[in-house]
Design a protein around this motif. Structure first.
Motif, PDB file in Angstrom:
ATOM      1  N   VAL A  48       0.684  -1.118  -0.054  1.00  0.00           N
ATOM      2  CA  VAL A  48      -0.023   0.088   0.059  1.00  0.00           C
ATOM      3  C   VAL A  48       0.922   1.116  -0.109  1.00  0.00           C
ATOM      4  CG1 VAL A  48      -1.820   1.341   1.371  1.00  0.00           C
ATOM      5  CG2 VAL A  48      -1.897  -1.386   1.406  1.00  0.00           C
ATOM      6  N   VAL A  50       0.422   5.370   0.406  1.00  0.00           N
ATOM      7  CA  VAL A  50      -0.331   6.278   0.835  1.00  0.00           C
ATOM      8  C   VAL A  50       0.322   7.888   0.556  1.00  0.00           C
ATOM      9  CG1 VAL A  50      -1.565   4.773   2.548  1.00  0.00           C
ATOM     10  CG2 VAL A  50       0.606   6.254   3.179  1.00  0.00           C
ATOM     11  N   ALA A  59      -4.630   2.682   6.745  1.00  0.00           N
ATOM     12  CA  ALA A  59      -4.444   1.523   6.011  1.00  0.00           C
ATOM     13  C   ALA A  59      -3.583   0.510   7.195  1.00  0.00           C
ATOM     14  CB  ALA A  59      -3.234   1.867   5.155  1.00  0.00           C
ATOM     15  N   ALA A  64      -3.013  -3.518   6.980  1.00  0.00           N
ATOM     16  CA  ALA A  64      -1.994  -3.316   6.028  1.00  0.00           C
ATOM     17  C   ALA A  64      -0.513  -3.359   6.920  1.00  0.00           C
ATOM     18  CB  ALA A  64      -2.191  -2.170   5.143  1.00  0.00           C
ATOM     19  N   VAL A  67       3.323  -0.505   4.097  1.00  0.00           N
ATOM     20  CA  VAL A  67       2.796   0.927   3.672  1.00  0.00           C
ATOM     21  C   VAL A  67       3.777   1.802   3.689  1.00  0.00           C
ATOM     22  CG1 VAL A  67       1.247   2.656   4.796  1.00  0.00           C
ATOM     23  CG2 VAL A  67       0.485   0.315   5.292  1.00  0.00           C
ATOM     24  N   LEU A  98      -3.677   5.414  -1.756  1.00  0.00           N
ATOM     25  CA  LEU A  98      -4.593   5.783  -0.938  1.00  0.00           C
ATOM     26  C   LEU A  98      -4.357   7.276  -0.960  1.00  0.00           C
ATOM     27  CD1 LEU A  98      -4.932   2.680  -0.116  1.00  0.00           C
ATOM     28  CD2 LEU A  98      -5.290   3.490   2.321  1.00  0.00           C
ATOM     29  N   LEU A 138     -11.684  -0.616   4.329  1.00  0.00           N
ATOM     30  CA  LEU A 138     -10.273  -1.072   3.568  1.00  0.00           C
ATOM     31  C   LEU A 138      -9.774  -2.212   4.109  1.00  0.00           C
ATOM     32  CD1 LEU A 138      -8.377   2.513   4.758  1.00  0.00           C
ATOM     33  CD2 LEU A 138      -9.270   1.881   2.485  1.00  0.00           C
TER      34      LEU A 138
END
Length: 270
Positions: A48, A50, A59, A64, A67, A98, A138
């Motif tokens: 992920v 962001v 997240a 997650a 990240v 995201l 999410l």
């Protein structure tokens, strides 16, 4: 507007270099799903990316583990950030990107990087109910529903304790009249107070100043990331700064703890 166009143009100009790098060094692993059909490059765990620590905390709360945050925490206004080639490279390897609606360059980052990642708009609001709804959404998207549910249970417990402590700190047990910036109304709810007025995100106009001051608030809950200084001068209201963004540990709970501490401090001074 001109600065925005320059940023977008610079992002697109980086596409050729990044594409050439990917072509020359690619390993053929372009799938965004594992063999079992779960998202992610690492055993079904999603990668992920962001834009800020705020999305990053959402997240992480959703389960997650991989990240990557693009905008440094030192940049208080995310749309002012100029993404680097390394940011685009990270996006190119992501399963999900995201972003928030007020960060208009997020789609351009994905476009410039040529990523196949799923672009996910996040409702960045620290209102307790909205946070839990986004974390659950999410978690379902990432395939980490159980982790999201565990986090929500711990959040409910912590939030209830903090809210009770703040509300018990008000003299006479009665919450004060507050004026809140539109992105800090969640902290008024934490304090058990219904705002008598809101302002922002634009600067307060003279008409708003007169109107809000006339409502005789005891507290002004300002947004530390968008502060324009003293909001209601000469009104007698005590102004406190509310921080929305989590730290680099991507832990959302300290945001509520810090807000509760500031609110209790204000209660003791009133």
């Amino acid at each position: 507007m001109a600065r925005t166009r320059v940023r977008f143009a610079s992002l697109l100009a980086l596409t050729a270099a990044l594409t050439a790098l990917a072509t020359g060094c690619g390993n053929g692993n372009t799938d965004t799903a594992s063999k079992d059909g779960a998202p992610g490059h690492h055993g079904g765990k999603p990668a992920v990316v962001v834009t800020t620590t705020w999305e990053g905390a959402f997240a992480k709360a959703a389960g997650a583990e991989d990240v990557r945050v693009i905008v440094p925490q030192s940049v208080h206004h995310a749309p002012d950030y100029d993404p680097k080639p390394s940011d685009l490279a990270a996006v190119g390897k992501a399963d999900f990107v995201l972003y928030a609606p007020f960060e208009p360059y997020a789609a351009k980052i994905k476009e410039a990087a040529g990523s196949k990642a799923e672009l996910v708009e996040v409702d960045l609001d620290n209102d307790a109910d909205k946070v839990k709804a986004e974390v659950a959404r999410l978690g379902k998207l990432f395939g980490t529903e159980e982790a999201a549910a565990r986090w929500t249970a711990s959040f409910d417990s912590e939030y209830a304790k903090l809210s009770k402590d703040v509300q018990a700190s008000w003299p006479g047990g009665k919450s004060p009249a507050v004026v809140s910036q539109v992105f800090t109304t969640w902290s008024a709810r934490l304090a058990g107070a219904a705002p008598v007025g809101t302002y922002g995100p634009e600067a307060v106009t003279p008409a708003q100043l007169a109107e809000l001051s006339g409502r005789k608030p005891a507290l002004v809950l300002d947004n530390a990331h968008m502060s324009t200084g003293t909001v209601l001068p000469d009104s007698g209201a005590r102004q406190i700064e509310i921080v929305n963004y989590p730290g680099t540990d991507l832990d959302l709970l300290p945001v509520y703890r810090n807000a509760a501490a500031e609110l209790k401090k204000a209660a003791g001074a009133s």
